[in-house]
Each structure stands twice: as C-alpha cells, then as structure tokens.
Design a protein around this motif. Structure first.
Motif, PDB file in Angstrom:
ATOM      1  N   GLU A 123      15.251  40.526   8.618  1.00 41.43           N
ATOM      2  CA  GLU A 123      14.899  41.810   9.619  1.00 41.43           C
ATOM      3  C   GLU A 123      13.626  41.904   9.928  1.00 41.43           C
ATOM      4  O   GLU A 123      13.203  42.888  10.437  1.00 41.43           O
ATOM      5  N   GLY A 124      12.359  40.908   8.910  1.00 41.47           N
ATOM      6  CA  GLY A 124      11.424  41.827   9.342  1.00 41.47           C
ATOM      7  C   GLY A 124      10.319  41.463   7.959  1.00 41.47           C
ATOM      8  O   GLY A 124      10.668  40.402   7.692  1.00 41.47           O
ATOM      9  N   ILE A 125       9.451  41.839   8.341  1.00 40.31           N
ATOM     10  CA  ILE A 125       8.151  40.839   8.043  1.00 40.31           C
ATOM     11  C   ILE A 125       7.115  42.526   6.880  1.00 40.31           C
ATOM     12  O   ILE A 125       7.137  42.857   7.765  1.00 40.31           O
ATOM     13  N   ASN A 126       6.672  41.746   5.893  1.00 42.91           N
ATOM     14  CA  ASN A 126       6.241  42.696   4.875  1.00 42.91           C
ATOM     15  C   ASN A 126       4.787  41.474   4.594  1.00 42.91           C
ATOM     16  O   ASN A 126       5.046  41.655   3.976  1.00 42.91           O
ATOM     17  N   ARG A 127       3.203  42.259   5.741  1.00 46.39           N
ATOM     18  CA  ARG A 127       2.543  41.604   5.663  1.00 46.39           C
ATOM     19  C   ARG A 127       1.305  41.785   4.277  1.00 46.39           C
ATOM     20  O   ARG A 127       1.678  42.955   4.211  1.00 46.39           O
ATOM     21  N   SER A 128       1.457  41.169   4.306  1.00 47.70           N
ATOM     22  CA  SER A 128       0.541  40.966   3.094  1.00 47.70           C
ATOM     23  C   SER A 128       0.318  41.255   2.006  1.00 47.70           C
ATOM     24  O   SER A 128      -0.413  42.081   1.670  1.00 47.70           O
ATOM     25  N   SER A 129       1.882  41.220   1.059  1.00 51.52           N
ATOM     26  CA  SER A 129       2.933  41.960   0.271  1.00 51.52           C
ATOM     27  C   SER A 129       2.915  41.402  -0.888  1.00 51.52           C
ATOM     28  O   SER A 129       3.484  42.492  -1.665  1.00 51.52           O
ATOM     29  N   TYR A 130       2.168  39.981  -0.640  1.00 53.15           N
ATOM     30  CA  TYR A 130       2.688  39.105  -2.190  1.00 53.15           C
ATOM     31  C   TYR A 130       0.968  38.126  -2.656  1.00 53.15           C
ATOM     32  O   TYR A 130       0.540  37.894  -1.721  1.00 53.15           O
ATOM     33  N   LEU A 131       1.206  38.703  -3.694  1.00 54.22           N
ATOM     34  CA  LEU A 131      -0.654  37.590  -4.347  1.00 54.22           C
ATOM     35  C   LEU A 131      -0.221  36.167  -4.902  1.00 54.22           C
ATOM     36  O   LEU A 131       0.438  36.471  -5.593  1.00 54.22           O
ATOM     37  N   LYS A 132       0.148  35.276  -4.727  1.00 53.63           N
ATOM     38  CA  LYS A 132       0.464  34.269  -4.790  1.00 53.63           C
ATOM     39  C   LYS A 132      -0.424  33.090  -5.359  1.00 53.63           C
ATOM     40  O   LYS A 132      -0.976  32.539  -3.888  1.00 53.63           O
ATOM     41  N   ASN A 133      -1.405  32.939  -6.081  1.00 52.43           N
ATOM     42  CA  ASN A 133      -2.407  31.383  -5.986  1.00 52.43           C
ATOM     43  C   ASN A 133      -3.816  32.160  -5.748  1.00 52.43           C
ATOM     44  O   ASN A 133      -4.138  31.369  -5.109  1.00 52.43           O
ATOM     45  N   ASN A 134      -3.968  33.468  -5.817  1.00 53.40           N
ATOM     46  CA  ASN A 134      -5.410  34.245  -4.826  1.00 53.40           C
ATOM     47  C   ASN A 134      -4.981  34.388  -3.905  1.00 53.40           C
ATOM     48  O   ASN A 134      -6.465  34.910  -3.517  1.00 53.40           O
ATOM     49  N   ARG A 135      -4.016  34.051  -3.358  1.00 57.74           N
ATOM     50  CA  ARG A 135      -3.967  34.970  -1.296  1.00 57.74           C
ATOM     51  C   ARG A 135      -3.053  36.081  -1.396  1.00 57.74           C
ATOM     52  O   ARG A 135      -1.890  34.973  -1.785  1.00 57.74           O
ATOM     53  N   LEU A 136      -3.204  36.950  -0.650  1.00 51.61           N
ATOM     54  CA  LEU A 136      -2.058  37.556   0.216  1.00 51.61           C
ATOM     55  C   LEU A 136      -1.472  37.014   1.746  1.00 51.61           C
ATOM     56  O   LEU A 136      -1.726  36.395   1.970  1.00 51.61           O
ATOM     57  N   ILE A 137      -0.175  37.038   0.705  1.00 49.72           N
ATOM     58  CA  ILE A 137       0.635  36.063   1.342  1.00 49.72           C
ATOM     59  C   ILE A 137       2.122  36.921   2.286  1.00 49.72           C
ATOM     60  O   ILE A 137       2.030  38.568   1.195  1.00 49.72           O
ATOM     61  N   ASP A 138       2.196  37.523   3.348  1.00 49.57           N
ATOM     62  CA  ASP A 138       3.891  37.833   3.709  1.00 49.57           C
ATOM     63  C   ASP A 138       5.200  37.505   3.381  1.00 49.57           C
ATOM     64  O   ASP A 138       5.128  36.679   2.367  1.00 49.57           O
ATOM     65  N   GLN A 139       5.774  38.631   3.232  1.00 49.85           N
ATOM     66  CA  GLN A 139       7.328  38.880   2.676  1.00 49.85           C
ATOM     67  C   GLN A 139       8.012  38.000   3.613  1.00 49.85           C
ATOM     68  O   GLN A 139       7.794  39.485   4.528  1.00 49.85           O
ATOM     69  N   PHE A 140       9.371  37.983   3.998  1.00 52.29           N
ATOM     70  CA  PHE A 140      10.396  38.213   4.579  1.00 52.29           C
ATOM     71  C   PHE A 140      11.499  38.997   4.117  1.00 52.29           C
ATOM     72  O   PHE A 140      11.778  38.681   2.853  1.00 52.29           O
ATOM     73  N   LEU A 141      11.745  40.311   4.726  1.00 53.12           N
ATOM     74  CA  LEU A 141      13.429  41.130   4.504  1.00 53.12           C
ATOM     75  C   LEU A 141      14.413  40.155   5.244  1.00 53.12           C
ATOM     76  O   LEU A 141      14.125  40.198   6.749  1.00 53.12           O
ATOM     77  N   VAL A 142      15.433  39.865   4.582  1.00 50.74           N
ATOM     78  CA  VAL A 142      16.133  39.305   4.826  1.00 50.74           C
ATOM     79  C   VAL A 142      17.440  40.277   4.810  1.00 50.74           C
ATOM     80  O   VAL A 142      17.566  41.132   3.452  1.00 50.74           O
ATOM     81  N   GLY A 143      18.680  40.081   5.297  1.00 54.40           N
ATOM     82  CA  GLY A 143      19.460  41.573   5.508  1.00 54.40           C
ATOM     83  C   GLY A 143      20.739  40.700   5.878  1.00 54.40           C
ATOM     84  O   GLY A 143      21.237  39.733   6.470  1.00 54.40           O
ATOM     85  N   LEU A 144      22.103  40.962   5.017  1.00 57.82           N
ATOM     86  CA  LEU A 144      23.058  41.358   5.690  1.00 57.82           C
ATOM     87  C   LEU A 144      23.932  42.242   5.444  1.00 57.82           C
ATOM     88  O   LEU A 144      23.836  42.751   4.462  1.00 57.82           O
ATOM     89  N   THR A 145      24.578  42.767   6.447  1.00 51.84           N
ATOM     90  CA  THR A 145      25.865  43.288   6.212  1.00 51.84           C
ATOM     91  C   THR A 145      27.009  43.316   5.888  1.00 51.84           C
ATOM     92  O   THR A 145      27.534  42.267   6.053  1.00 51.84           O
ATOM     93  N   LYS A 146      28.266  43.910   5.013  1.00 52.95           N
ATOM     94  CA  LYS A 146      29.164  43.669   4.781  1.00 52.95           C
ATOM     95  C   LYS A 146      30.206  42.769   6.491  1.00 52.95           C
ATOM     96  O   LYS A 146      31.054  42.493   5.816  1.00 52.95           O
ATOM     97  N   GLU A 147      29.680  44.003   7.126  1.00 55.29           N
ATOM     98  CA  GLU A 147      30.909  43.568   8.248  1.00 55.29           C
ATOM     99  C   GLU A 147      30.776  41.780   8.565  1.00 55.29           C
ATOM    100  O   GLU A 147      31.553  41.390   9.117  1.00 55.29           O
ATOM    101  N   GLU A 148      29.244  41.891   8.930  1.00 55.17           N
ATOM    102  CA  GLU A 148      28.562  40.465   9.269  1.00 55.17           C
ATOM    103  C   GLU A 148      29.143  39.479   8.062  1.00 55.17           C
ATOM    104  O   GLU A 148      29.779  38.166   8.236  1.00 55.17           O
ATOM    105  N   TYR A 149      29.202  40.344   6.568  1.00 58.14           N
ATOM    106  CA  TYR A 149      29.737  38.480   5.629  1.00 58.14           C
ATOM    107  C   TYR A 149      31.445  38.428   6.033  1.00 58.14           C
ATOM    108  O   TYR A 149      31.607  37.496   5.357  1.00 58.14           O
ATOM    109  N   LEU A 150      31.877  39.605   5.799  1.00 56.07           N
ATOM    110  CA  LEU A 150      33.280  39.550   6.210  1.00 56.07           C
ATOM    111  C   LEU A 150      33.880  38.928   7.453  1.00 56.07           C
ATOM    112  O   LEU A 150      34.920  37.906   7.410  1.00 56.07           O
TER     113      LEU A 150
END
Length: 157
Positions: A123-150
């Motif tokens: 559903e989106g990208i949280n840019r440069s929001s996570y420091l891993k091995n001394n490097r800023l990286i992006d995180q993916f925001l993933v989502g699922l609604t109840k309606e989609e799941y059902l």
C-alpha cells in the motif's frame, strides 16, 4: 495447530532474541533487545503445533479498526505451516478488527512474499525508515482488509 495468548515475558524474549529470528526482525538499534515489561496494548500470540511453541505474532492496535502485525516464526516452521498459522492469525485478527497492516523492510523478501501469499498488498513505501547494517532502507507498508480476506477465504473453499 493453534494460537495461544502468551503473557510470559521470558517466553516472548526467547523467541524475539532467538538468533534465527532476531536478525530478520531487528534494525541496527534493536538487535538482541529484550523486553523488560510487556506493552499493555500488545497481544502476544504463540504458534503451537504438536504441543511445541514455534514462534509468535504480536498484534499492535493502531486504532479501533486497524492492527499491526509483527511476525516472529522460527526457521523450521516457515513454509506451508507458516501459511496455515498466518490464516489462523488473520481469522483471529478479523474477529476484532477491520484492517491488518505490517511493515516489511525491503531486504526481507521472504517476509514480503509471506504477506502477499496471505493476501496482503503493498500500500505504500516508508522511505529511508529502517537502519540495517549501517544503511538506511525503505519499508513496504502492506495491508489487508477484512472484506478482502473474507472474499479470498470464500474463493479458496
């Protein structure tokens, strides 16, 4: 297989600091960090199969309709059993909430695939929001609604 609430901080810490889990779920600032108190808003759900604990999920309410998922499964439990556990978790989550979200660091392709197979979409990208091995990286925001799941659950039957 079943999910069971866990309130024992030592059991939770044994999973989140397990070397095979910790590297996947920790940024540079939280490696091997143990909880000293359980956050009272989190719901900790252990994944049990054949009487053994194989990991846990933490559900964190974001508001009255949305909960964020944190996944900590031991490596031997990944694959088909992890997908079965994920569906149990979503059944539980959607008995209380209307939306599930999670953040997946870009380096963790297996976690992203796991979410997508369970029906989540990026559903989106949280840019440069996570420091891993001394490097800023992006995180993916993933989502699922109840309606989609059902809808997906009905199609699988």
């Amino acid at each position: 297989m079943h999910l069971q609430q866990i309130n024992d901080i030592n059991i939770i810490n044994s999973i989140i600091t397990n070397p095979d889990v910790n590297g996947d779920v920790s940024d540079d600032f939280s490696v091997n960090t143990k909880l000293t108190v359980l956050p009272n808003t989190f719901e900790w759900l252990g994944v049990y199969d054949d009487g053994q604990l194989h990991g846990l999920y933490a559900l964190v309410p974001q508001n009255g309709t949305t909960a964020e998922i944190h996944t900590c499964l031991l490596p031997h439990f990944r694959g088909k059993k992890a997908f079965d556990a994920g569906r149990l978790l979503l059944d539980h989550l959607f008995s209380k909430y209307q939306k599930a979200i999670s953040y997946v660091p870009e380096y963790n392709r297996k976690a992203k695939l796991y979410a997508q197979v369970l029906g989540f979409t990026v559903e989106g990208i949280n840019r440069s929001s996570y420091l891993k091995n001394n490097r800023l990286i992006d995180q993916f925001l993933v989502g699922l609604t109840k309606e989609e799941y059902l809808c997906q659950s009905q199609q699988q039957q």
